[in-house]
Design an enzyme around this catalytic site. Structure first.
Site, PDB file in Angstrom:
ATOM      1  N   HIS A 188       0.826  -1.206   0.000  1.00 34.26           N
ATOM      2  CA  HIS A 188       0.000   0.000   0.000  1.00 34.26           C
ATOM      3  C   HIS A 188       0.863   1.259   0.000  1.00 34.26           C
ATOM      4  CE1 HIS A 188      -3.679   2.299   0.785  1.00 34.26           C
ATOM      5  NE2 HIS A 188      -2.946   3.026   1.616  1.00 34.26           N
ATOM      6  N   HIS A 203       3.182   6.097  -1.688  1.00 30.81           N
ATOM      7  CA  HIS A 203       3.888   7.216  -1.070  1.00 30.81           C
ATOM      8  C   HIS A 203       5.411   7.094  -1.163  1.00 30.81           C
ATOM      9  CE1 HIS A 203       0.086   8.644   0.560  1.00 30.81           C
ATOM     10  NE2 HIS A 203      -0.158   7.418   0.981  1.00 30.81           N
ATOM     11  N   LYS A 246      -4.664  10.275  -8.457  1.00 31.53           N
ATOM     12  CA  LYS A 246      -4.260  10.476  -7.065  1.00 31.53           C
ATOM     13  C   LYS A 246      -4.354  11.974  -6.812  1.00 31.53           C
ATOM     14  CE  LYS A 246      -2.551   9.158  -3.013  1.00 31.53           C
ATOM     15  NZ  LYS A 246      -3.225   8.195  -2.121  1.00 31.53           N
TER      16      LYS A 246
END
Length: 312
Positions: A188, A203, A246
């Site tokens: 993730h 990220h 995003k």
């Protein structure tokens, strides 16, 4: 009896990391806590992790082309304000030849980005996870974090910490209501996922750079650029990953894999599901963490669901 009552009144301070001022003492004295980690302790150890990140990029090893900045109320529109890529240059020879970067890159093609599709970890991929962990635990960054955790009694040994970190970050769980074991914290945060038609997580700057270089990412704009003049820095971007939006993707830029994993783990263990305030090079940064509450490992421990730098 009065002495016992005074002690009982004082004990709550010992468990909360409270600050007490005594006449003539000047600066407040922070009571050491055996049951918690104080905000000032987190700031001190995060500065140590920041200083120990010898594998981070130098200012000439990464060149960004930020282009257009948007306001927070524009982030969800998905409008393309950038005609060029975000990364103008990355010195891959200097950075990606470093052992921890090389081990990270080997992991990034091991996952299926769509939630609802089963993650199947073959033997070679499991070995790559172990090799990555072995490598980062040889760095000063993870050594300092392990020392801190052991000093606070959070773990009994470095081996215990390493084993728990592996389960916390790499243990599989389902983001699809049990349809498939389709996710883990590492996937993730570092790899990124597609859920409900949007980019979820994602990220890590190395992953972003690799996808942008291959033409899979279209950079749109940025909404935050942190106060750091060198690397690592914290930034927030808008982009599309093969069409999936995003709206706000926050990243450390130029940091090493071990640094990111260390500060995220520090915050997850000490401030789970909360904003966690760090001090990095004398400047304040905040990390948001979330646990996955729908499944457990070990004795009631929760997997990491997400962790990322907070962008104001």
């Amino acid at each position: 009896m009065k002495g016992i009552l005074a002690l009982l009144c004082f004990l709550p301070c010992l468990t909360s990391g409270a600050q007490l001022s005594f006449p003539g003492e000047g600066e407040p004295w922070e009571i050491p806590s055996f049951y918690s980690v104080s905000d000032s302790e987190i700031k001190r150890v995060s500065e140590k992790l920041y200083s120990a990140d010898v594998n981070k990029a130098t200012s000439h090893e990464i060149v960004l082309n930020l282009q257009h900045k948007i306001s927070s109320d524009q982030t969800g529109a998905g409008q393309d304000y950038a005609s060029q890529k975000l990364f103008s240059y990355v010195d891959e020879d200097a950075l990606f030849s470093k052992p921890t970067f090389a081990r990270l890159l080997a992991l990034l093609n091991n996952y299926e980005r769509m939630t609802g599709k089963e993650e199947v970890l073959v033997t070679s991929e499991s070995q790559e996870v172990d090799a990555f962990l072995d490598e980062i635990f040889q760095t000063q960054v993870m050594e300092k974090l392990a020392q801190f955790f052991l000093s606070k009694g959070i773990y009994a040994s470095e081996n215990d910490f390493k084993a728990d970190l592996k389960e916390m970050w790499f243990g599989l769980y389902s983001r699809s209501k049990g349809v498939a074991m389709d996710s883990c914290g590492f996937e993730h945060v570092f790899h990124g996922e597609i859920k409900s038609g949007k980019v979820s997580g994602f990220h890590n700057w190395v992953r972003y750079y690799e996808l942008e270089k291959s033409g899979q990412i279209n950079y749109l704009s940025y909404s935050y650029d942190g106060p750091w003049t060198g690397y690592p820095d914290i930034m927030a971007f808008q982009y599309r990953w093969t069409g999936y939006l995003k709206s706000v993707g926050s990243f450390f830029i130029g940091s090493s894999p071990e640094f990111e994993l260390a500060v995220y783990t520090l915050c997850y263990k000490t401030r789970p599901n909360k904003l966690c305030t760090l001090s990095l090079g004398g400047k304040s940064a905040q990390i948001q963490t979330y646990s996955w509450a729908n499944s457990e490992y070990g004795a009631g421990k929760l997997y990491l669901a997400s962790s990322y730098p907070n962008s104001p």
